[in-house]
Motif scaffolding. Structure first.
Motif, short mmCIF file in Angstrom:
data_model
loop_
_atom_site.label_atom_id
_atom_site.label_comp_id
_atom_site.label_asym_id
_atom_site.label_seq_id
_atom_site.Cartn_x
_atom_site.Cartn_y
_atom_site.Cartn_z
N VAL A 84 40.03 39.25 -20.19
CA VAL A 84 38.70 39.84 -20.28
C VAL A 84 38.21 40.12 -18.86
O VAL A 84 38.22 39.23 -18.01
CB VAL A 84 37.71 38.92 -21.00
N LEU A 85 37.81 41.36 -18.60
CA LEU A 85 37.20 41.73 -17.33
C LEU A 85 35.70 41.82 -17.54
O LEU A 85 35.23 42.52 -18.45
CB LEU A 85 37.72 43.08 -16.84
N THR A 86 34.94 41.11 -16.71
CA THR A 86 33.48 41.17 -16.76
C THR A 86 32.98 42.09 -15.66
O THR A 86 33.25 41.85 -14.48
CB THR A 86 32.86 39.77 -16.59
N LEU A 87 32.30 43.16 -16.04
CA LEU A 87 31.80 44.11 -15.05
C LEU A 87 30.72 43.47 -14.20
O LEU A 87 29.96 42.61 -14.66
CB LEU A 87 31.24 45.35 -15.75
N ASN A 219 40.71 36.69 -30.95
CA ASN A 219 39.31 37.13 -31.00
C ASN A 219 38.33 35.99 -30.81
O ASN A 219 37.27 36.17 -30.19
CB ASN A 219 39.04 37.87 -32.31
N THR A 220 38.63 34.83 -31.33
CA THR A 220 37.74 33.68 -31.15
C THR A 220 37.62 33.34 -29.67
O THR A 220 36.51 33.08 -29.16
CB THR A 220 38.26 32.47 -31.94
N TRP A 221 38.73 33.37 -28.95
CA TRP A 221 38.70 33.12 -27.50
C TRP A 221 37.90 34.22 -26.80
O TRP A 221 37.11 33.92 -25.89
CB TRP A 221 40.11 33.05 -26.95
N ILE A 222 38.09 35.47 -27.17
CA ILE A 222 37.33 36.58 -26.55
C ILE A 222 35.84 36.35 -26.70
O ILE A 222 35.06 36.50 -25.76
CB ILE A 222 37.74 37.93 -27.19
N ASN A 223 35.40 35.95 -27.89
CA ASN A 223 33.98 35.69 -28.12
C ASN A 223 33.47 34.58 -27.21
O ASN A 223 32.34 34.65 -26.70
CB ASN A 223 33.74 35.33 -29.58
N THR A 224 34.28 33.57 -26.99
CA THR A 224 33.88 32.46 -26.10
C THR A 224 33.69 32.97 -24.68
O THR A 224 32.72 32.60 -24.00
CB THR A 224 34.94 31.36 -26.14
N VAL A 225 34.59 33.81 -24.21
CA VAL A 225 34.48 34.36 -22.85
C VAL A 225 33.23 35.23 -22.73
O VAL A 225 32.48 35.13 -21.76
CB VAL A 225 35.74 35.17 -22.49
N ILE A 226 32.99 36.08 -23.72
CA ILE A 226 31.83 36.95 -23.67
C ILE A 226 30.54 36.12 -23.61
O ILE A 226 29.63 36.42 -22.82
CB ILE A 226 31.82 37.88 -24.90
N THR A 227 30.47 35.10 -24.42
CA THR A 227 29.28 34.25 -24.43
C THR A 227 29.05 33.59 -23.08
O THR A 227 27.91 33.49 -22.59
CB THR A 227 29.40 33.17 -25.52
#
Length: 230
Positions: A84-87, A219-227
């Motif tokens: 995941v890249l965070t802008l 997807n569960t991991w992606i949601n954790t990163v986004i949060t």
């Protein structure tokens, strides 16, 4: 692949000093690409080009403030090959409107893959032939899903639970260098990103079929990163 119009504006170019990759914009601040693309890099090494169907014109460049590869990414096998890249700053409503930017919804955790024979859309900026010719505009292709058993046979039982394969039964459409991270979309949802393959331009059923990281498995991991980064 063939060139595209504005329909696939969730597809972005990921620029690094080491490699050119592709990515998928999943909201106004987060992009998915492969861990391979950004492994061992710092956020300052990476830029995301968004808002255009051209490789590097008519869009906007966004810096990256955080790179988050999957904690269980295995470089030797490409297991969990996703990051995941965070802008550095979210895309503003004005930017989204001015550049017709879209994000792409993701397949839900645990959801099934499309049945064998189904077609999905893949878009990218990678090479268009075995000579590694890079295009000026985003490319699009539709590729066909195979059964899990077919994929394991084609890939010599190298696929893990985070992977699936798809390809072109005619052997014409394929994914190539710089396509890593290319989004694969079915029924309006992101189901995979291109992870690895055996060749360029030889996508008929067999060892060369492209392999994708399965979004529903991470997807569960992606949601954790986004949060944690919003």
């Amino acid at each position: 692949m063939t060139s595209t119009n504005h329909k696939y504006r969730y597809t972005v170019s990921v620029q690094t000093p080491v490699i050119m990759c592709t990515g998928a914009l999943i909201d106004n601040r987060h992009v998915l690409t492969t861990a391979t693309c950004v492994n061992y890099l710092e956020p300052a090494d990476v830029e995301v080009y968004v808002g255009s169907n051209k490789y590097y014109a008519d869009g906007i460049t966004k810096g990256v403030t955080r790179l988050t590869p999957h904690p269980n990414y295995a470089p030797s096998t490409y297991d969990n090959n996703i990051a995941v890249l965070t802008l550095a700053s979210p895309l503003t409503p004005e930017e989204i409107s001015a550049y017709a930017i879209k994000s792409i919804p993701r397949a839900a955790a645990g959801s099934s893959l499309p049945p064998a024979g189904s077609l999905s859309d893949v878009t990218s900026y990678g090479a268009t032939d075995p000579d590694l010719t890079l295009p000026d505009v985003m490319q699009h292709a539709q590729i066909s899903h195979y059964t899990p058993a077919q994929c394991q046979t084609y890939k010599a039982n190298k696929l893990t639970g985070s992977m699936f394969c798809a390809g072109d039964r005619a052997g014409v459409k394929d994914l190539c260098p710089a396509d890593q991270g290319a989004p694969l979309v079915h029924a309006g949802k992101l189901i995979g990103i291109y992870s690895w393959g055996s060749s360029c331009g030889l996508a008929a059923p067999g060892p060369s079929s492209p392999v994708f990281t399965r979004i529903s498995s991470v997807n569960t991991w992606i949601n954790t990163v986004i949060t944690s980064t919003s």
